[in-house]
Design an enzyme around this catalytic site. Structure first.
Site, PDB file in Angstrom:
ATOM      1  N   PRO A   1      -8.886   0.328   0.466  1.00 27.82           N
ATOM      2  CG  PRO A   1      -9.771   1.506   2.274  1.00 27.82           C
ATOM      3  CD  PRO A   1      -9.253   0.155   1.872  1.00 27.82           C
TER       4      PRO A   1
ATOM      5  CG  HIS B   1       0.790  -0.288   6.019  1.00 22.78           C
ATOM      6  ND1 HIS B   1      -0.529  -0.039   5.727  1.00 22.78           N
ATOM      7  CD2 HIS B   1       0.798  -1.133   7.069  1.00 22.78           C
ATOM      8  CE1 HIS B   1      -1.285  -0.698   6.589  1.00 22.78           C
ATOM      9  NE2 HIS B   1      -0.510  -1.377   7.408  1.00 22.78           N
TER      10      HIS B   1
END
Length: 139
Positions: free
Chosen positions: A10, A98
């Site tokens: 998301p 990440h």
């Protein structure tokens, strides 16, 4: 030729617009084009969804026929037992990625349901984190 897929969760569709001080000003589409051109010896695909179930469906779809998955589950990293379970259920190795150093951010970002089932974790190197993951599969 190795078959790899990058799966983004998301809000990563907003890269280039979203919090450029953390995520930079390059869109993922622009970045993806550069790595596709750079790694021509790899069959590289890309999938992004803001919906948890679609991410799980994609992991199950590619999890038995690809050589590697580069997964940035974004906020679902810290909340989704379902994504963690999906990674545990598949055979294809997963590298958790990440863009930011999640340990330098809010405390809830220090927990990952992905990490225990991933081959490895790369974080904090900006978009280069994805390239490091690609290189880990190539090497």
């Amino acid at each position: 030729m190795q078959k790899l897929i990058i799966i983004n969760g998301p809000n990563l569709n907003l890269l280039g617009k979203r919090e450029p001080n953390i995520y930079g000003s390059l869109t993922f589409t622009e970045f993806y084009k550069t790595i596709k051109e750079k790694y021509t010896d790899v069959s590289l695909e890309y999938f992004q969804s803001n919906i948890e179930g679609e991410l799980i469906d994609k992991l199950q779809e590619v999890g038995f026929g690809y050589d590697g998955i580069i997964l940035n589950a974004a906020a679902y990293t810290h909340t989704s037992i379902g994504i963690g379970d999906a990674i545990k259920a598949i055979e294809t190795p997963v590298i958790e990625v990440h863009i930011s150093n999640t340990f330098s951010r809010e405390e809830f970002r220090h927990q990952s349901y992905v990490s225990p089932n991933a081959r490895g974790v790369i974080l904090g190197f900006g978009l280069q984190s994805y390239e490091l993951a690609i290189q880990s599969f190539i090497n």
